[in-house]
Design a protein around this motif. Structure first.
Motif, PDB file in Angstrom:
ATOM      1  N   ALA A 297       4.330  -0.889  -2.777  1.00 24.98           N
ATOM      2  CA  ALA A 297       5.582  -0.060  -2.389  1.00 24.98           C
ATOM      3  C   ALA A 297       5.070   1.443  -2.339  1.00 24.98           C
ATOM      4  N   VAL A 298       4.068   1.674  -1.605  1.00 27.49           N
ATOM      5  CA  VAL A 298       3.740   2.919  -1.495  1.00 27.49           C
ATOM      6  C   VAL A 298       4.183   3.798  -0.115  1.00 27.49           C
ATOM      7  N   TYR A 299       4.202   5.100  -0.262  1.00 28.15           N
ATOM      8  CA  TYR A 299       4.577   5.842   0.897  1.00 28.15           C
ATOM      9  C   TYR A 299       5.655   5.269   1.594  1.00 28.15           C
TER      10      TYR A 299
ATOM     11  N   HIS B  49       9.457   2.023  -7.805  1.00 25.64           N
ATOM     12  CA  HIS B  49       9.469   2.246  -6.444  1.00 25.64           C
ATOM     13  C   HIS B  49       9.541   0.960  -5.775  1.00 25.64           C
TER      14      HIS B  49
ATOM     15  N   ARG C 184      12.672   0.412  -3.240  1.00 28.99           N
ATOM     16  CA  ARG C 184      12.341   0.103  -1.676  1.00 28.99           C
ATOM     17  C   ARG C 184      12.904  -1.443  -1.121  1.00 28.99           C
TER      18      ARG C 184
END
Lengths: 401, 401
Positions: A276-278, A320, A324
């Motif tokens: 769940a990055v950027y 995160h 998201r």
């Protein structure tokens, strides 16, 4: 090690209400949950009244070998295109002395202090760096002296087929005991999905290794590669030992083929690992879990040449993932916590895990009103145990005594 | 109050390298930046060697009146559809005693401890709650006794045209000194974009109020409403006093119309306010700033019936904004920090702001190697000053002496 009794905590099991239960630990293993002090009068008692007890957190996808953690701040210097970021990584890692055992150690210590008991690290293996990354991660893990369990994936960051000599090094890594073989965008990177996947699955079968493939390829191309991976997993009887990391295609494709793909992941026993990055696409955790597919969670890069973010705290990473997924309800947010615990344990094939008799006493104690609240507030870890040993207290590593 | 000299800090100005400079504060105002102790021998000296100094953080969009902060954990109880979440809010706010001055106070205290100097709060105004929210926020702000400046937006959460009596209450709020008038999805919610916007702009002109409109309507419908707002801003000469909050349409529409809309926002002086919350679309901050459009940043809800997330820490909020913009470079990440500081100050029309002579001494001191590192690591706030007064230290509010 004798006996320890954790007294008065609230024990979390995924999908259940927390329950007040004492935890009896004998020789590093959970001997009983719910036992009273009466049963073990000689146990050393640790009172944790009303504190939440979680199983040891599982970092399911990171790149320990690349980290600059604990060193001076290094401003990110690459442009946005993937090719530039790869070139930047290649050019600067030598200059910065990466891989660096001290930095890897610093990051592992931070992870332990934040409650992480198990780590899967994708370690670069290529003709330039050879197996130095694998050795550096091993050396750092050894310094942690049992406070955390580190599993490595031999990872061809710069491609397999397009980077001659890499396949041989991957094989050497497996021969040398690396547990899992990685891959990267068989189509987008290596330009030959069947070629890369057949090579990787072949090596995995030969050495009894697991498989964890970076798949950034999006849309229908990525979905096709999902299918190729699922087909090979079924053909090789490797269900439960294969994972797709990132898998951006899954959230990108239309709803109907997505649901079919989720069913197939579940049936084949292929895990999905997400950071769940950027702003990258995030898998639909609730749908995956409802279908019985496994989801695990990890940071991806932490403070490295690929980006400056990442803390090593798996509760933050679960935040995160929940965020998201637009999870707001406690039971939904717990799915993100499950990915950061039991989901990672299933990925790693840990036989005994969780707050149950017979499992290693890997435990995290925090002050939080509910498991979801722990993800939202990410409180200081009051106590972290690994194999029954207190390895961190009040957010800080406990030094060797 | 006399003179205070902050000695040895590294001062951040957006777009510039940090500079080592002493900050002389006289009667709550910055008197000089870069001055040596020699110039003011009687100043009380606070040494902050090598610490980063930021201007007071600006929370540009929150809902103080709704918060449950500081009270017991309330598991989220609404379903996903917007209608259900609105009904849940309406049904449960009475049961939970919202608005609650104690909880609003607790949240404001947390914000101050985290370095926030200015807050814009959208406060529900409707026939059911009347102006009780406005009064509760005022009462809580008064308890903070100058530690933070709170501006309110009279916010028609449950619609204007579709909720008879609301327009009259909005007017009453403005008459009673509320600084800004809000709106919500003139098309999607009120079913009459021209009707709602004409009413809101009319009231704003009559009372000299600013405007800040919640716009969740997506795609081409939302883009059309952007245009209606821009047209009315220009016609009324309200440039610099109008904002669109959320504005999900902007990142959703095609690139060519998006760039035209960004140019028009900049030309009209309409700010965009974003929270980068959950998985909702996030505006392209770099493109907006390059075009000269203003961007501000806020939490949206914090621990309320709309969702359990939110900490009140604007460095964390800037992290989300940077993260969702896939910012990795220091100068890019600083754009998110700018939104959480100078961008918010422009939104609020603060004449004097920043670390410059003549501005109120609203300052945040942290240990971070660069401004971008402050966003990434979100360190404890060593020192927070509001109008030259130390209001927080080591992450905790300084009690009244």
């Amino acid at each position: 090690m004798g006996e320890t009794l954790l007294c008065g905590g609230l024990v979390w099991q995924p999908g259940l209400d927390v329950e007040s239960a004492d935890i009896l630990i004998r020789d590093g293993v959970i001997a009983a949950v719910g036992a009273g002090t009466d049963d073990s009068p000689d146990a050393a008692v640790i009172d944790i009244p009303g504190r939440l007890v979680l199983p040891g957190l599982v970092e399911a996808h990171c790149h320990l070998d690349k980290t600059l953690y604990g060193g001076p701040w290094v401003p990110h210097s690459a442009g946005e295109p993937l090719a530039e970021r790869i070139a930047n990584d290649r050019n600067r890692r030598g200059e910065l002395g990466i891989p660096d055992v001290d930095r890897i150690t610093a990051l592992l210590e931070r992870m332990v202090a934040a409650g992480t008991s198990y780590v899967r690290s994708h370690t670069d293996v290529d003709p330039e760096v050879g197996l130095r990354g694998v050795e550096a991660v091993r050396a750092a893990a050894a310094r942690l002296d049992g406070r955390v369990t580190v599993e490595q994936v031999a990872f061809p960051q710069h491609g397999v087929l397009v980077n001659p000599g890499t396949a041989e090094l991957l094989e050497e890594a497996l021969k040398g005991g690396v547990e899992t073989i990685g891959g990267i965008d068989p189509a987008g990177f290596d330009r030959d999905p069947v070629g890369q996947l057949d090579l990787i699955f072949g090596l995995a079968e030969r050495y009894g290794a697991g498989i964890d493939i970076h798949l950034h390829d999006g849309g229908t191309l990525g979905a096709f590669e999902f299918e190729l991976i699922i087909e090979r997993t079924e053909a090789a009887g490797l269900g439960g030992r294969v994972a797709i990391s990132h898998g951006y295609a899954l959230p990108q494709i239309d709803a109907a083929p997505r649901e079919r793909l989720i069913e197939r992941l579940a049936a084949a026993g292929v895990s999905l690992v997400t950071g769940a990055v950027y702003d990258f696409p995030v898998p639909p955790v609730k749908k995956l879990r409802a279908a019985g597919a496994n989801v695990a969670c990890g940071h991806d890069g932490i403070r490295d040449l690929w980006g400056p973010f990442g803390s090593g705290d798996m509760l933050e990473r679960a935040m995160h993932l929940a965020y998201r997924n637009t999870f707001r309800r406690d039971d939904d947010i717990e799915l993100a916590l499950e990915a950061a615990t039991h989901g990672g344990a299933r990925l790693l094939g840990l036989g005994a895990y969780g707050i149950v008799p017979g499992a290693p006493a890997d435990l995290v104690v925090v002050q939080a009103e509910t498991p979801a609240a722990a993800v939202v507030t990410r409180p200081v870890r009051d106590l972290v145990l690994k194999n029954g040993r207190v390895v961190a207290r009040d957010g800080e590593l406990v030094p060797a005594s």
